[in-house]
Every structure is written in C-alpha cells, then in structure tokens.
Motif scaffolding. Structure first.
Motif, PDB file in Angstrom:
ATOM      1  N   LEU A 101      28.655 -33.036 -36.744  1.00  0.00           N
ATOM      2  CA  LEU A 101      28.885 -31.679 -36.245  1.00  0.00           C
ATOM      3  C   LEU A 101      30.341 -31.273 -36.416  1.00  0.00           C
ATOM      4  CD1 LEU A 101      26.722 -31.669 -32.978  1.00  0.00           C
ATOM      5  CD2 LEU A 101      26.310 -30.367 -35.078  1.00  0.00           C
ATOM      6  N   ALA A 102      31.259 -32.214 -36.168  1.00  0.00           N
ATOM      7  CA  ALA A 102      32.679 -31.916 -36.341  1.00  0.00           C
ATOM      8  C   ALA A 102      32.992 -31.638 -37.804  1.00  0.00           C
ATOM      9  CB  ALA A 102      33.519 -33.093 -35.830  1.00  0.00           C
ATOM     10  N   GLU A 103      32.386 -32.407 -38.698  1.00  0.00           N
ATOM     11  CA  GLU A 103      32.613 -32.200 -40.131  1.00  0.00           C
ATOM     12  C   GLU A 103      32.035 -30.866 -40.585  1.00  0.00           C
ATOM     13  OE1 GLU A 103      31.590 -34.373 -44.411  1.00  0.00           O
ATOM     14  OE2 GLU A 103      31.408 -35.479 -42.520  1.00  0.00           O
ATOM     15  N   GLU A 104      30.855 -30.532 -40.069  1.00  0.00           N
ATOM     16  CA  GLU A 104      30.235 -29.248 -40.426  1.00  0.00           C
ATOM     17  C   GLU A 104      31.085 -28.077 -39.950  1.00  0.00           C
ATOM     18  OE1 GLU A 104      25.799 -27.256 -40.143  1.00  0.00           O
ATOM     19  OE2 GLU A 104      26.604 -28.314 -38.396  1.00  0.00           O
ATOM     20  N   LYS A 105      31.641 -28.184 -38.744  1.00  0.00           N
ATOM     21  CA  LYS A 105      32.488 -27.116 -38.203  1.00  0.00           C
ATOM     22  C   LYS A 105      33.760 -26.957 -39.031  1.00  0.00           C
ATOM     23  CE  LYS A 105      34.697 -25.513 -33.953  1.00  0.00           C
ATOM     24  NZ  LYS A 105      35.962 -25.146 -34.636  1.00  0.00           N
ATOM     25  N   SER A 106      34.328 -28.095 -39.444  1.00  0.00           N
ATOM     26  CA  SER A 106      35.534 -28.033 -40.266  1.00  0.00           C
ATOM     27  C   SER A 106      35.256 -27.321 -41.586  1.00  0.00           C
ATOM     28  CB  SER A 106      36.037 -29.453 -40.536  1.00  0.00           C
ATOM     29  OG  SER A 106      37.106 -29.442 -41.463  1.00  0.00           O
ATOM     30  N   GLU A 122      31.210 -28.888 -51.923  1.00  0.00           N
ATOM     31  CA  GLU A 122      31.452 -29.695 -50.718  1.00  0.00           C
ATOM     32  C   GLU A 122      30.252 -29.619 -49.768  1.00  0.00           C
ATOM     33  OE1 GLU A 122      34.891 -30.255 -47.272  1.00  0.00           O
ATOM     34  OE2 GLU A 122      35.353 -29.225 -49.176  1.00  0.00           O
ATOM     35  N   ALA A 123      29.644 -28.438 -49.678  1.00  0.00           N
ATOM     36  CA  ALA A 123      28.478 -28.278 -48.804  1.00  0.00           C
ATOM     37  C   ALA A 123      27.302 -29.113 -49.313  1.00  0.00           C
ATOM     38  CB  ALA A 123      28.094 -26.803 -48.714  1.00  0.00           C
ATOM     39  N   ASP A 124      27.102 -29.111 -50.637  1.00  0.00           N
ATOM     40  CA  ASP A 124      26.015 -29.915 -51.198  1.00  0.00           C
ATOM     41  C   ASP A 124      26.246 -31.406 -50.945  1.00  0.00           C
ATOM     42  OD1 ASP A 124      24.772 -27.640 -52.078  1.00  0.00           O
ATOM     43  OD2 ASP A 124      25.468 -27.819 -54.169  1.00  0.00           O
ATOM     44  N   VAL A 130      24.180 -36.264 -45.172  1.00  0.00           N
ATOM     45  CA  VAL A 130      23.355 -36.159 -43.962  1.00  0.00           C
ATOM     46  C   VAL A 130      21.962 -36.719 -44.222  1.00  0.00           C
ATOM     47  CG1 VAL A 130      22.205 -34.550 -42.389  1.00  0.00           C
ATOM     48  CG2 VAL A 130      24.624 -34.226 -42.956  1.00  0.00           C
ATOM     49  N   THR A 131      21.406 -36.404 -45.376  1.00  0.00           N
ATOM     50  CA  THR A 131      20.077 -36.916 -45.720  1.00  0.00           C
ATOM     51  C   THR A 131      20.073 -38.435 -45.799  1.00  0.00           C
ATOM     52  OG1 THR A 131      19.523 -34.903 -46.949  1.00  0.00           O
ATOM     53  CG2 THR A 131      18.245 -36.879 -47.445  1.00  0.00           C
ATOM     54  N   GLY A 132      21.095 -39.007 -46.417  1.00  0.00           N
ATOM     55  CA  GLY A 132      21.182 -40.457 -46.520  1.00  0.00           C
ATOM     56  C   GLY A 132      21.340 -41.121 -45.167  1.00  0.00           C
ATOM     57  N   ILE A 133      22.151 -40.517 -44.302  1.00  0.00           N
ATOM     58  CA  ILE A 133      22.343 -41.077 -42.963  1.00  0.00           C
ATOM     59  C   ILE A 133      21.047 -41.027 -42.166  1.00  0.00           C
ATOM     60  CG2 ILE A 133      23.501 -40.698 -40.750  1.00  0.00           C
ATOM     61  CD1 ILE A 133      25.945 -39.741 -42.372  1.00  0.00           C
ATOM     62  N   ARG A 134      20.343 -39.904 -42.251  1.00  0.00           N
ATOM     63  CA  ARG A 134      19.082 -39.777 -41.521  1.00  0.00           C
ATOM     64  C   ARG A 134      18.079 -40.827 -41.995  1.00  0.00           C
ATOM     65  NH1 ARG A 134      17.975 -34.937 -42.846  1.00  0.00           N
ATOM     66  NH2 ARG A 134      18.992 -33.957 -41.053  1.00  0.00           N
ATOM     67  N   ARG A 135      18.027 -41.056 -43.304  1.00  0.00           N
ATOM     68  CA  ARG A 135      17.101 -42.064 -43.838  1.00  0.00           C
ATOM     69  C   ARG A 135      17.472 -43.467 -43.319  1.00  0.00           C
ATOM     70  NH1 ARG A 135      18.020 -41.176 -48.777  1.00  0.00           N
ATOM     71  NH2 ARG A 135      16.384 -39.599 -49.034  1.00  0.00           N
ATOM     72  N   ALA A 136      18.764 -43.759 -43.302  1.00  0.00           N
ATOM     73  CA  ALA A 136      19.205 -45.076 -42.833  1.00  0.00           C
ATOM     74  C   ALA A 136      18.870 -45.282 -41.359  1.00  0.00           C
ATOM     75  CB  ALA A 136      20.709 -45.233 -43.060  1.00  0.00           C
ATOM     76  N   GLN A 137      19.070 -44.257 -40.547  1.00  0.00           N
ATOM     77  CA  GLN A 137      18.781 -44.390 -39.115  1.00  0.00           C
ATOM     78  C   GLN A 137      17.273 -44.487 -38.867  1.00  0.00           C
ATOM     79  OE1 GLN A 137      22.044 -45.165 -38.870  1.00  0.00           O
ATOM     80  NE2 GLN A 137      21.662 -44.683 -36.730  1.00  0.00           N
ATOM     81  N   GLU A 219      22.495 -50.449 -42.801  1.00  0.00           N
ATOM     82  CA  GLU A 219      23.906 -50.802 -42.834  1.00  0.00           C
ATOM     83  C   GLU A 219      24.711 -49.776 -43.609  1.00  0.00           C
ATOM     84  OE1 GLU A 219      24.564 -54.644 -44.373  1.00  0.00           O
ATOM     85  OE2 GLU A 219      26.719 -54.647 -43.983  1.00  0.00           O
ATOM     86  N   GLY A 220      25.804 -49.359 -43.011  1.00  0.00           N
ATOM     87  CA  GLY A 220      26.700 -48.425 -43.674  1.00  0.00           C
ATOM     88  C   GLY A 220      26.556 -46.998 -43.216  1.00  0.00           C
ATOM     89  N   ALA A 221      25.520 -46.673 -42.426  1.00  0.00           N
ATOM     90  CA  ALA A 221      25.344 -45.288 -42.015  1.00  0.00           C
ATOM     91  C   ALA A 221      26.505 -44.753 -41.199  1.00  0.00           C
ATOM     92  CB  ALA A 221      24.035 -45.143 -41.219  1.00  0.00           C
ATOM     93  N   PRO A 222      27.030 -45.484 -40.199  1.00  0.00           N
ATOM     94  CA  PRO A 222      28.142 -44.962 -39.434  1.00  0.00           C
ATOM     95  C   PRO A 222      29.379 -44.724 -40.289  1.00  0.00           C
ATOM     96  CG  PRO A 222      27.085 -46.767 -38.262  1.00  0.00           C
ATOM     97  CD  PRO A 222      26.523 -46.742 -39.653  1.00  0.00           C
ATOM     98  N   ALA A 223      29.603 -45.622 -41.254  1.00  0.00           N
ATOM     99  CA  ALA A 223      30.766 -45.465 -42.123  1.00  0.00           C
ATOM    100  C   ALA A 223      30.664 -44.203 -42.956  1.00  0.00           C
ATOM    101  CB  ALA A 223      30.916 -46.694 -43.030  1.00  0.00           C
ATOM    102  N   ARG A 224      29.473 -43.900 -43.465  1.00  0.00           N
ATOM    103  CA  ARG A 224      29.291 -42.690 -44.266  1.00  0.00           C
ATOM    104  C   ARG A 224      29.550 -41.450 -43.421  1.00  0.00           C
ATOM    105  NH1 ARG A 224      25.026 -45.696 -46.493  1.00  0.00           N
ATOM    106  NH2 ARG A 224      23.522 -44.708 -45.089  1.00  0.00           N
ATOM    107  N   ALA A 225      29.133 -41.520 -42.148  1.00  0.00           N
ATOM    108  CA  ALA A 225      29.316 -40.357 -41.290  1.00  0.00           C
ATOM    109  C   ALA A 225      30.788 -40.105 -41.017  1.00  0.00           C
ATOM    110  CB  ALA A 225      28.579 -40.576 -39.959  1.00  0.00           C
ATOM    111  N   ALA A 226      31.591 -41.174 -41.030  1.00  0.00           N
ATOM    112  CA  ALA A 226      32.997 -41.035 -40.700  1.00  0.00           C
ATOM    113  C   ALA A 226      33.851 -40.647 -41.904  1.00  0.00           C
ATOM    114  CB  ALA A 226      33.528 -42.339 -40.102  1.00  0.00           C
ATOM    115  N   ASP A 227      33.284 -40.703 -43.114  1.00  0.00           N
ATOM    116  CA  ASP A 227      34.043 -40.405 -44.321  1.00  0.00           C
ATOM    117  C   ASP A 227      34.559 -38.965 -44.307  1.00  0.00           C
ATOM    118  OD1 ASP A 227      33.674 -42.928 -45.212  1.00  0.00           O
ATOM    119  OD2 ASP A 227      32.010 -42.421 -46.589  1.00  0.00           O
TER     120      ASP A 227
END
Length: 227
Positions: A101-106, A122-124, A130-137, A219-227
């Motif tokens: 959400l913070a990244e989207e707002k930025s 950048e939006a794409d 987001v799609t990759g993170i959702r799949r990982a979770q 594995e790796g989902a949190p890291a991708r979210a923080a990029d």
C-alpha cells in the motif's frame, strides 16, 4: 479452528482390519508392540490394558476419530504447531500488505510529475510483483492445510495396529465411526481407550516433512514486497 474431518477414515480402516481379524479366543489376548516402522509386531512388551476390569466382548465398537486425534498428545502438538504457522502467515500477510500500500501510494503521488510511458512501465511492474507475492502467499496457506492433512494421515497410520489390537481384545469384527451413528451404548465406545493407548505408544509424534515446505514454497515473498 476449522477441522478437516475425515468421517469415513475410521470406518474404512475398520472394515479393512475386520477382514483379517482373528476370532476371539479364550484366555488373555497376545501382547503387541510397535516396531520402528509403526507396524504391530509380536515379542515386544506392550503397554498393558487396565487389569481387574471386565472388557465388554461385543462384535461392533464405535470410535470418534475426530476426538481421538484432537485429544491425543499427537493431535494437540500438531494443532498447536499449525496454529503458530497460521498466525505467523497472517502477520506476514499484514506486513506485506502495508508495504504494498505504501508503494502504491508513492507511485500515485509521483504520477503527475512522471512521463506517462515511465508511469505505465512502473505500474505494470508493480502489478506483476503483487501477483507474484499473492501466488507465493497462497502456496504457503495451502502448505499449512496440507500439513494438517499429513499430520492426520501419519497419526492414523501409526495408530492402526493399536486399533486392531483393541478390536481383537474386545472380540469385535468392526469399529464404526461414532459420529455417523444416531444412537449407541456408550460401553462400546473405545475413543477414550484409544486416546490413552495412543499417548502411551505414540506420544506427540513428529511433524511430517511437509512442514518444511511452509516457508520453502513461498520463500522470497517478503523480500519482493520490500523492493
């Protein structure tokens, strides 16, 4: 917590055991122990049944498989570990959501000053991440569900020789699922007996190897979210 009840598990097991059950014999039932493989073997000391107590000799016994698993030391340990894993995943999802959400707002705040093509690129990229993170979770959540199923299968596989022993001790030819019966005499229910024997013979058990997949699959989902 939602339970994944397998109502037909015990009935199917009972019918399979009944096909090979030996006829009731006079005198004490032979003792059985559990080998390293979890199979019943003779010639090993086994936890004895209570002495001095009349054992009902009946052709049919009942068993609540859900209560057996949940009340056993194995089930208690398994459910506690699953609860911890589920709570950890929920906390991780909340943290990832806040980061996204913070990244989207930025990105939204920077849009007026960005070249349209640069914003679109950048939006794409953000949408794909987001799609990759959702799949990982989602994979992690499914791994937790599989862990619960694996724990139940492992427990009932290990408990099968004990069920067979209890059935022979009572001179029974089948054990029916108590949850599928409208009315039955409580004297033929062996749930408590099985809980005590399972705790003595099997203890808390060990988590199946699938527990390692809870982190590995996502594995790796949190890291991708923080990029």
């Amino acid at each position: 917590m939602a339970r994944l009840a397998q109502g037909c598990c015990t009935l199917t097991l009972a019918l399979l055991l009944a096909a090979g059950a030996a006829p009731a014999q006079e005198g004490p039932a032979p003792e059985f122990g559990l080998g390293a493989s979890g199979r019943a073997v003779t010639g090993q000391p086994a936890t004895s049944f209570p002495t001095g107590t009349a054992v009902p000799q009946v052709p049919i016994l009942t068993l609540n498989d859900e209560e057996l698993f949940e009340q056993s030391a194995w089930g208690t340990r398994a459910e506690a570990e699953i609860d911890v894993a589920a709570a950890g995943l929920a906390a991780e999802n909340r943290r990832i959501e806040a980061q996204l959400l913070a990244e989207e707002k930025s990105l939204t705040d920077r849009r007026p000053s960005m070249d349209p093509a640069a914003f679109r690129a950048e939006a794409d990229a953000f949408d794909q991440r987001v799609t990759g993170i959702r799949r990982a979770q989602d994979l992690k959540a499914r791994a937790i569900l599989r862990l619960r199923d694996a724990e139940r299968r492992a427990f009932f596989t290990a408990a099968a020789p004990i069920l067979s022993e209890v059935m022979r001790r009572h001179g029974a030819v089948a054990i029916l699922n108590a949850r599928a019966i409208s009315l039955a005499d409580s004297q033929i229910d062996v749930t408590d007996e099985m809980v005590a024997l399972a705790d003595q013979r099997l203890g808390p058990g060990e988590a199946p190897e699938i527990s390692d997949a809870i982190e590995a699959e996502g594995e790796g989902a949190p890291a991708r979210a923080a990029d």
